[in-house]
Design an enzyme around this catalytic site. Structure first.
Site, PDB file in Angstrom:
ATOM      1  N   LEU A  80     -23.141  -5.050  35.613  1.00  0.00           N
ATOM      2  CA  LEU A  80     -22.247  -4.856  34.470  1.00  0.00           C
ATOM      3  C   LEU A  80     -22.102  -3.400  34.066  1.00  0.00           C
ATOM      4  O   LEU A  80     -21.240  -3.073  33.240  1.00  0.00           O
ATOM      5  CB  LEU A  80     -22.737  -5.651  33.256  1.00  0.00           C
ATOM      6  CG  LEU A  80     -22.715  -7.165  33.383  1.00  0.00           C
ATOM      7  CD1 LEU A  80     -24.101  -7.719  33.661  1.00  0.00           C
ATOM      8  CD2 LEU A  80     -22.135  -7.803  32.133  1.00  0.00           C
ATOM      9  N   THR A  99     -18.960   6.579  37.567  1.00  0.00           N
ATOM     10  CA  THR A  99     -19.788   5.400  37.291  1.00  0.00           C
ATOM     11  C   THR A  99     -19.234   4.146  37.947  1.00  0.00           C
ATOM     12  O   THR A  99     -19.967   3.411  38.627  1.00  0.00           O
ATOM     13  CB  THR A  99     -19.905   5.179  35.768  1.00  0.00           C
ATOM     14  OG1 THR A  99     -20.545   6.312  35.187  1.00  0.00           O
ATOM     15  CG2 THR A  99     -20.711   3.928  35.462  1.00  0.00           C
ATOM     16  N   THR A 133     -12.922  -7.093  35.288  1.00  0.00           N
ATOM     17  CA  THR A 133     -11.988  -7.301  34.182  1.00  0.00           C
ATOM     18  C   THR A 133     -10.660  -7.849  34.676  1.00  0.00           C
ATOM     19  O   THR A 133     -10.270  -7.619  35.828  1.00  0.00           O
ATOM     20  CB  THR A 133     -11.730  -5.962  33.456  1.00  0.00           C
ATOM     21  OG1 THR A 133     -10.663  -6.114  32.518  1.00  0.00           O
ATOM     22  CG2 THR A 133     -11.341  -4.864  34.438  1.00  0.00           C
ATOM     23  N   ASP A 134      -9.926  -8.532  33.791  1.00  0.00           N
ATOM     24  CA  ASP A 134      -8.583  -8.983  34.143  1.00  0.00           C
ATOM     25  C   ASP A 134      -7.580  -7.838  34.159  1.00  0.00           C
ATOM     26  O   ASP A 134      -6.456  -7.997  34.645  1.00  0.00           O
ATOM     27  CB  ASP A 134      -8.107 -10.091  33.204  1.00  0.00           C
ATOM     28  CG  ASP A 134      -7.987  -9.670  31.748  1.00  0.00           C
ATOM     29  OD1 ASP A 134      -8.386  -8.537  31.405  1.00  0.00           O
ATOM     30  OD2 ASP A 134      -7.497 -10.486  30.936  1.00  0.00           O
ATOM     31  N   GLU A 135      -7.980  -6.671  33.656  1.00  0.00           N
ATOM     32  CA  GLU A 135      -7.054  -5.538  33.628  1.00  0.00           C
ATOM     33  C   GLU A 135      -6.697  -5.038  35.028  1.00  0.00           C
ATOM     34  O   GLU A 135      -5.705  -4.326  35.195  1.00  0.00           O
ATOM     35  CB  GLU A 135      -7.618  -4.407  32.774  1.00  0.00           C
ATOM     36  CG  GLU A 135      -7.766  -4.798  31.308  1.00  0.00           C
ATOM     37  CD  GLU A 135      -8.058  -3.616  30.402  1.00  0.00           C
ATOM     38  OE1 GLU A 135      -7.535  -2.517  30.667  1.00  0.00           O
ATOM     39  OE2 GLU A 135      -8.805  -3.793  29.424  1.00  0.00           O
ATOM     40  N   TYR A 167      -9.079   3.441  33.799  1.00  0.00           N
ATOM     41  CA  TYR A 167     -10.164   2.459  33.717  1.00  0.00           C
ATOM     42  C   TYR A 167      -9.932   1.297  34.664  1.00  0.00           C
ATOM     43  O   TYR A 167     -10.794   0.962  35.490  1.00  0.00           O
ATOM     44  CB  TYR A 167     -10.309   1.932  32.286  1.00  0.00           C
ATOM     45  CG  TYR A 167     -11.067   0.633  32.213  1.00  0.00           C
ATOM     46  CD1 TYR A 167     -12.395   0.564  32.627  1.00  0.00           C
ATOM     47  CD2 TYR A 167     -10.454  -0.542  31.770  1.00  0.00           C
ATOM     48  CE1 TYR A 167     -13.093  -0.641  32.588  1.00  0.00           C
ATOM     49  CE2 TYR A 167     -11.143  -1.741  31.727  1.00  0.00           C
ATOM     50  CZ  TYR A 167     -12.463  -1.786  32.139  1.00  0.00           C
ATOM     51  OH  TYR A 167     -13.146  -2.981  32.109  1.00  0.00           O
ATOM     52  N   SER A 170     -10.224   2.152  38.288  1.00  0.00           N
ATOM     53  CA  SER A 170     -11.605   2.337  38.749  1.00  0.00           C
ATOM     54  C   SER A 170     -12.299   0.997  38.947  1.00  0.00           C
ATOM     55  O   SER A 170     -13.076   0.822  39.891  1.00  0.00           O
ATOM     56  CB  SER A 170     -12.387   3.211  37.762  1.00  0.00           C
ATOM     57  OG  SER A 170     -12.641   2.542  36.541  1.00  0.00           O
ATOM     58  N   PRO A 222      -5.513   1.102  12.246  1.00  0.00           N
ATOM     59  CA  PRO A 222      -4.484   1.525  13.193  1.00  0.00           C
ATOM     60  C   PRO A 222      -4.110   0.421  14.176  1.00  0.00           C
ATOM     61  O   PRO A 222      -4.976  -0.208  14.784  1.00  0.00           O
ATOM     62  CB  PRO A 222      -5.148   2.699  13.915  1.00  0.00           C
ATOM     63  CG  PRO A 222      -6.620   2.396  13.848  1.00  0.00           C
ATOM     64  CD  PRO A 222      -6.831   1.691  12.538  1.00  0.00           C
ATOM     65  N   ASP A 300       1.881   4.342  20.375  1.00  0.00           N
ATOM     66  CA  ASP A 300       1.296   3.406  21.331  1.00  0.00           C
ATOM     67  C   ASP A 300       0.419   4.123  22.349  1.00  0.00           C
ATOM     68  O   ASP A 300       0.551   5.332  22.581  1.00  0.00           O
ATOM     69  CB  ASP A 300       2.415   2.644  22.044  1.00  0.00           C
ATOM     70  CG  ASP A 300       1.975   1.275  22.529  1.00  0.00           C
ATOM     71  OD1 ASP A 300       0.776   0.962  22.432  1.00  0.00           O
ATOM     72  OD2 ASP A 300       2.842   0.517  23.003  1.00  0.00           O
ATOM     73  N   GLY A 303       1.052   3.778  28.774  1.00  0.00           N
ATOM     74  CA  GLY A 303       0.925   2.742  29.794  1.00  0.00           C
ATOM     75  C   GLY A 303       0.356   1.437  29.288  1.00  0.00           C
ATOM     76  O   GLY A 303      -0.207   0.657  30.062  1.00  0.00           O
ATOM     77  N   HIS A 304       0.510   1.152  28.005  1.00  0.00           N
ATOM     78  CA  HIS A 304      -0.099  -0.024  27.381  1.00  0.00           C
ATOM     79  C   HIS A 304       0.431  -1.315  28.010  1.00  0.00           C
ATOM     80  O   HIS A 304       1.628  -1.581  27.995  1.00  0.00           O
ATOM     81  CB  HIS A 304       0.205  -0.014  25.885  1.00  0.00           C
ATOM     82  CG  HIS A 304      -0.784  -0.771  25.064  1.00  0.00           C
ATOM     83  ND1 HIS A 304      -0.782  -0.757  23.690  1.00  0.00           N
ATOM     84  CD2 HIS A 304      -1.824  -1.577  25.419  1.00  0.00           C
ATOM     85  CE1 HIS A 304      -1.770  -1.503  23.226  1.00  0.00           C
ATOM     86  NE2 HIS A 304      -2.406  -2.018  24.260  1.00  0.00           N
TER      87      HIS A 304
END
EC number: 4.2.1.46
Length: 362
Positions: A80, A99, A133-135, A167, A170, A222, A300, A303-304
């Site tokens: 993890l 990392t 991650t699902d990202e 992120y 990677s 925010p 925003d 790249g959101h």
């Protein structure tokens, strides 16, 4: 069973460690570098248990990792350890490359060497479980973009990778490395990809703890862009249960998506937190009648991604796991935890992070 957990002082990692020690007879070796997001105070309830050991080490240090394997002789690895905040990856991607990619490579290589030297019985039972991650999948169509009768797609284990941020890129790279070590060297690896986690002991740079703590302090809340981005929310203790099921019962070479079945717009998450806090806190900060007054829309994130949503039917069918918490029960538990554990989060906020906006592109 002796399980080596990397990143066990982090948010999800500490939930995994607590679950194993509190609910099983297995032992844990927690390997953590203790970056800003690693906090051993998240493990105080189990730190003196004889089945728990801590090793302060960096997964990028191959000598340290090899020595830890040799000394503790783990039966499985749950990986993890990672840099995980999208906003930080935008302003400082180097740590994420080091990392998440290099660290995973070093851990895989040292695990492979260790695994090859095991007896045949232990070699057959060994598992390398990589938590992702699902990202990595990118984003999905938003309901506002399609007709009302369109069936919206979900991320499945067959969804192609299309990461949007440093992120997620990677983490996608690390996923590919893990699968390559399975195919090339035969290392018995398993990959899981999860949706957005929330719950106790969450470092306050992420949306839910940031909103809770800002509201308590009477600070502005925010919300990126128009707040219409959709995420699937998974209570961290549900995730910890799922990960343990995977490392003990999952099939090497397989991927399992883990989701909470709780799609919510970011703005609705924020408003839900405000509503619950309104009910729980009679004495509001000066100048406000309700916490929604503190909401402010800000520029925003670059790249959101618009929408994440997970199909978790495979892990339900194969391993019998389903989430126990709805979003409403989980977020209520989370808010109560932050209200009742002020010392934990105050010490975190007194350190390297004070709630400031991250991830702005100059």
């Amino acid at each position: 069973m002796k399980i080596l957990v990397t990143g066990g002082a982090g948010f999800i990692g500490s939930a995994v460690v607590r679950h194993i020690i509190n609910n099983t007879q297995d032992s844990v070796i927690n390997v953590d570098k203790l970056t800003y997001a690693g906090n051993l105070e998240s493990l105080t309830e189990i730190e003196n248990n004889e089945r728990y050991k801590f090793e302060h080490a960096d997964i990028c240090d191959s000598v340290a990792i090899a020595n830890i394997f040799a000394h503790h002789q783990p039966d499985a690895i749950m990986h993890l350890a990672a840099e995980s905040h999208v906003d930080r990856s935008i302003t400082g991607p180097a740590d994420f490359i080091e990392t998440n990619i290099v660290g995973t490579y070093i851990l895989l290589e040292e695990a492979r060497k260790y695994w090859l030297a095991l007896s045949e019985d232990r070699k057959g039972a060994f598992r390398f479980h990589h938590i992702s991650t699902d990202e990595v999948y990118g984003d999905l169509p938003h309901p506002d973009e399609v007709s009302s009768d369109t069936i919206l797609p979900l991320f499945t284990e067959q969804t192609s990778y299309s990461p949007s941020s440093p992120y997620s890129a990677s983490k996608a790279s690390s996923d590919h490395l893990v699968r390559a070590w399975r195919r090339t060297y035969g290392l018995p690896t398993i990959v899981t990809n999860c949706s957005n986690n929330y719950g106790p002991y969450h470092f306050p740079e992420k949306l839910i703890p940031l909103i809770i703590l800002n509201a308590i302090a009477g600070k502005l809340l925010p919300v990126y862009g128009n707040g219409e981005q959709i995420r699937d929310w998974l209570y961290v203790e549900d995730h910890a249960r799922a990960l343990y099921e995977v490392v003990t019962k999952g099939v090497p070479g397989e991927t399992y998506n883990i989701g909470g079945h709780n799609e919510r717009k970011n703005i609705d998450v924020v408003k839900t937190i405000c509503r619950i806090l309104d009910e729980l806190i009679a004495d509001k900060p000066d100048g406000i009648e309700n916490f929604e007054q503190l909401i402010r829309y800000v520029s925003d994130r670059p790249g959101h991604d618009l929408r994440y949503a997970i199909d978790a039917s495979k892990i339900k069918q194969d391993l019998g796991w389903v989430p126990q918490e709805t979003f409403e029960t989980g977020i209520t538990k989370t808010i109560h935890w932050y209200l009742n554990n002020k010392e934990w989060w105050q010490r975190v906020m007194d350190g390297s992070y004070a709630g400031e906006r991250l991830g702005l592109v100059e």
